[in-house]
Motif scaffolding. Structure first.
Motif, mmCIF file in Angstrom:
data_model
loop_
_atom_site.group_PDB
_atom_site.id
_atom_site.type_symbol
_atom_site.label_atom_id
_atom_site.label_comp_id
_atom_site.label_asym_id
_atom_site.label_seq_id
_atom_site.Cartn_x
_atom_site.Cartn_y
_atom_site.Cartn_z
ATOM 1 N N GLU A 75 6.707 25.120 -26.853
ATOM 2 C CA GLU A 75 6.616 26.554 -27.137
ATOM 3 C C GLU A 75 7.612 26.961 -28.238
ATOM 4 O O GLU A 75 8.273 27.990 -28.173
ATOM 5 N N GLY A 76 7.726 26.098 -29.259
ATOM 6 C CA GLY A 76 8.557 26.393 -30.429
ATOM 7 C C GLY A 76 10.010 25.993 -30.313
ATOM 8 O O GLY A 76 10.740 26.017 -31.306
ATOM 9 N N LYS A 77 10.486 25.593 -29.111
ATOM 10 C CA LYS A 77 11.892 25.231 -28.924
ATOM 11 C C LYS A 77 12.028 23.714 -28.765
ATOM 12 O O LYS A 77 11.248 23.102 -28.035
ATOM 13 N N ASP A 78 13.027 23.135 -29.441
ATOM 14 C CA ASP A 78 13.221 21.687 -29.448
ATOM 15 C C ASP A 78 13.858 21.230 -28.135
ATOM 16 O O ASP A 78 15.018 21.539 -27.847
ATOM 17 N N LEU A 79 13.092 20.468 -27.345
ATOM 18 C CA LEU A 79 13.591 19.968 -26.058
ATOM 19 C C LEU A 79 14.773 19.024 -26.239
ATOM 20 O O LEU A 79 15.616 18.895 -25.340
ATOM 21 N N LEU A 80 14.834 18.350 -27.393
ATOM 22 C CA LEU A 80 15.903 17.376 -27.612
ATOM 23 C C LEU A 80 17.270 18.037 -27.743
ATOM 24 O O LEU A 80 18.303 17.374 -27.625
ATOM 25 N N LYS A 81 17.276 19.347 -27.981
ATOM 26 C CA LYS A 81 18.541 20.074 -28.115
ATOM 27 C C LYS A 81 19.015 20.672 -26.790
ATOM 28 O O LYS A 81 20.097 21.260 -26.715
ATOM 29 N N ASN A 82 18.183 20.531 -25.759
ATOM 30 C CA ASN A 82 18.545 21.086 -24.448
ATOM 31 C C ASN A 82 19.625 20.247 -23.766
ATOM 32 O O ASN A 82 19.648 19.018 -23.902
ATOM 33 N N SER A 83 20.460 20.908 -22.992
ATOM 34 C CA SER A 83 21.424 20.190 -22.143
ATOM 35 C C SER A 83 20.681 19.645 -20.930
ATOM 36 O O SER A 83 19.542 20.030 -20.650
ATOM 37 N N GLU A 84 21.359 18.766 -20.166
ATOM 38 C CA GLU A 84 20.741 18.190 -18.972
ATOM 39 C C GLU A 84 20.405 19.278 -17.949
ATOM 40 O O GLU A 84 19.348 19.247 -17.306
ATOM 41 N N SER A 85 21.260 20.268 -17.797
ATOM 42 C CA SER A 85 20.993 21.349 -16.838
ATOM 43 C C SER A 85 19.785 22.182 -17.274
ATOM 44 O O SER A 85 18.994 22.639 -16.439
ATOM 45 N N GLN A 86 19.625 22.386 -18.591
ATOM 46 C CA GLN A 86 18.449 23.111 -19.086
ATOM 47 C C GLN A 86 17.171 22.308 -18.840
ATOM 48 O O GLN A 86 16.131 22.864 -18.485
ATOM 49 N N MET A 87 17.247 20.977 -19.032
ATOM 50 C CA MET A 87 16.072 20.116 -18.815
ATOM 51 C C MET A 87 15.685 20.074 -17.337
ATOM 52 O O MET A 87 14.505 19.993 -17.008
ATOM 53 N N ARG A 88 16.675 20.157 -16.449
ATOM 54 C CA ARG A 88 16.372 20.144 -15.009
ATOM 55 C C ARG A 88 15.540 21.355 -14.612
ATOM 56 O O ARG A 88 14.721 21.276 -13.696
ATOM 57 N N LYS A 89 15.755 22.491 -15.298
ATOM 58 C CA LYS A 89 14.972 23.697 -15.007
ATOM 59 C C LYS A 89 13.531 23.570 -15.497
ATOM 60 O O LYS A 89 12.615 24.184 -14.948
ATOM 61 N N ILE A 90 13.326 22.784 -16.552
ATOM 62 C CA ILE A 90 11.974 22.587 -17.121
ATOM 63 C C ILE A 90 11.235 21.477 -16.381
ATOM 64 O O ILE A 90 10.058 21.601 -16.059
ATOM 65 N N ARG A 91 11.962 20.391 -16.097
ATOM 66 C CA ARG A 91 11.375 19.214 -15.456
ATOM 67 C C ARG A 91 10.900 19.542 -14.049
ATOM 68 O O ARG A 91 11.659 20.060 -13.230
#
Length: 573
Positions: A75-91
């Motif tokens: 959705e336009g935002k680079d997942l590779l720039k997310n922190s681990e805590s941010q990825m846990r909310k998406i995953r």
């Protein structure tokens, strides 16, 4: 980013540090996953499919792995720039994944209900009671019978197909935007595979999900995908709509993958393989005329009428439930009054779903499992009546290639030692050097180098290990071999090589096979006759062509209807 794209992958590179240096698993790949569509990601083992999906999920293990270039825009935002805590909310909530092997992905010490509830409590903020009710609904939705009871089951108490359904229930529990399915049907029975494919398609329509479907089988992709991305050695070599790709494939690797899958409409002498269309460095080549001719010629069915193996009223029952005083109250009738004849130099295909008794029948024939009743006669000799010493001598003539080549090879023995061991037991070869020479010739015969004899099983690919197991079966110069699901978990391109090899060896050595499989397309290709097993019994038997053109039993018809057609529906109509 395209307004129609949910995920856009740009110039993604993933590297792994190994003892031999840096391995680039994914090389600057780019592709989109549109909203509400299914993209098929196709390629052989090691092509980079699963690594690409793990990069999307942020699950590349670091070290040794690392994303070195690129973007993964969600959705336009680079997942590779997310922190681990941010990825846990998406995953698990926005992006979910069905992993390849459910038994290793599910926690053995928790019930399936507890494992489904975990993501609901974490992401949906449900209470334990609410999550439990939702988990029962999900199990019902994915077709688990009696879900209110099965929710209390542990993973080992469920079949392979049921465990895969639990994984799907976990993946869809939070209504994700993207569902990644990594080889979700590999090694499943054809009927279970069809149920899983239909289930994913139905869930996609219901929730409007995007799906990234990863597999090595283009036949499956034809049934489920809107678009196809083909990977080879970390590169994307072709991408197109499913219809366009099947109608006119451009890359030689794609052409090879499409050609090497056995067809239900033909019974050729030989299957084409990827190397017929492409050189080792990826350049296109024109297949030899002999290859094209063999792929079009109808393979003649052996007219041998000499019985080599005669099975009469064979039974194998396992005690299921014992009473208070130790008496058996009920039995599992794994093989229940089976009678068959296998003629010399021919192949009998034995087909059916997991649990139908195929493998038990094969092992009972060799007396690796002792029969409950009945008779097995080999060249007129009653095998069931032989003592241990005579049975050992008989096993020189009767061999088996097991389903899992890695599990059937001793990890502490070199391949040379593994090949020579049966020669020592059966007193073949007068010295170690002579047996070593015999082992080298066996390696050459199955298409491997004699220089590999000092390697260990873990140093080989799955296809190479299967060739080694074939060589080991040939080491004692047998007349009869049982092939137990010997190609079921292999890539379709490697599968074609092994099937061709088995036919070449049969012709050269006048071997007789019983070929056990749940894949009817494979069984049709290699067999002269086919026996269909259901609930421990043979319910139908005919020639390979006859059983496909004119099935009689309802179960046979059900199996045939579940086979992927291998072409998109738009091209079949």
């Amino acid at each position: 980013m395209s307004s129609n794209s949910l995920i856009e992958i740009k110039d993604l590179t993933v590297e792994f540090q190994t003892d031999d240096g840096t391995v680039t698993a994914v090389k600057k790949i780019s592709f989109d996953i549109p909203k509400g569509k299914t993209v098929g990601l196709v390629g052989e083992s090691g092509s980079g499919k699963s690594v690409s999906s793990l990069a999307i999920m942020g699950l590349i293990p670091n070290p040794p792995g690392k994303v070195t270039t690129g973007q993964i825009l969600f959705e336009g935002k680079d997942l590779l720039k997310n922190s681990e805590s941010q990825m846990r909310k998406i995953r698990g909530k926005r992006i979910s994944m069905i992993f390849q092997e459910p038994m290793t992905s599910l926690n053995p010490v928790f019930t399936v209900g507890d494992q489904i509830c975990e993501s609901l409590i974490l992401h949906e903020k449900m209470s334990k009671a609410e999550a439990w009710e939702r988990a029962i609904e999900l199990l019902d939705q994915v077709g688990i019978p009696n879900p209110s009871e099965r929710i209390k089951s542990y993973p080992h108490e469920m079949s392979g197909g049921q465990r895969q359904r639990v994984m799907i229930a976990m993946a869809i529990s939070c209504n994700p935007d993207l569902l990644i399915a990594d080889e979700p049907t590999t090694a499943l029975d054809v009927t279970i595979q069809k149920q899983i494919l239909d289930l994913i398609a139905d869930l996609q329509k219901k929730y409007g999900m995007s799906v990234l479907f990863i597999t090595h089988d283009l036949g499956v992709i034809a049934d489920i995908s809107d678009e196809v991305v083909v990977m080879y050695r970390g590169d994307i070599v072709e991408k197109n709509s499913t219809e366009a790709l099947f109608k006119k494939p451009q890359h030689p690797y794609t052409k090879g993958l499409l050609a090497c899958r056995p067809s239900l409409d033909e019974h050729p002498r030989r299957l084409p393989v990827v190397s017929d269309f492409m050189t080792p460095d990826g350049k296109e080549k024109t297949p030899d005329q002999s290859v094209l001719k063999a792929a079009k010629e109808i393979r003649p069915i052996s007219d041998s009428q000499t019985p080599l193996l005669e099975i009469k009223s064979l039974k194998k029952h396992f005690p299921l439930k014992k009473g208070f005083f130790g008496g058996v109250q009920s039995w599992v009738k794994a093989v229940d009054d089976v009678s068959l004849t296998v003629r010399k130099g021919r192949t009998l295909g034995l087909v059916g779903e997991s649990g139908c008794g195929k493998t038990t029948l094969g092992r009972t024939i060799l007396r690796l499992i002792e029969p409950t009743a009945g008779e097995v006669r080999y060249n007129g000799v009653d095998v069931t009546g032989l003592n241990k010493s005579d049975m050992r001598a008989m096993r020189r003539k009767m061999q088996i290639i097991f389903q899992d080549p890695y599990a059937s090879l001793n990890p502490r023995m070199t391949i040379g030692a593994a090949l020579m061991e049966p020669m020592v037991i059966h007193k073949l070869g007068s010295s170690k050097s002579e047996r070593l020479d015999m082992a080298a010739k066996l390696m050459d015969r199955v298409g491997l180098s004699a220089s590999m004899l000092n390697r260990y099983p873990h140093e080989f690919s799955g296809g190479q290990r299967q060739r080694i197991c074939i060589a080991r079966a040939l080491a004692v110069e047998p007349e009869f071999i049982i092939c137990d699901e010997s190609v079921s978990a292999l890539d379709v391109s490697i599968q074609a090589q092994i099937l061709n090899l088995l036919l070449e060896l049969q012709e050269e050595l006048n071997l007789t096979y019983v070929f056990i499989s749940h894949d009817l397309a494979v069984v049709k290709f290699i067999s002269d006759e086919v026996a269909v097993m259901y609930n421990g019994q043979v319910v139908e038997m005919n020639t390979a062509v006859g059983i496909y053109e004119n099935p009689q039993h309802d179960y046979t018809k059900k199996l045939l209807s579940a086979i992927p057609k291998g072409m998109p529906k738009t091209l079949l109509s």
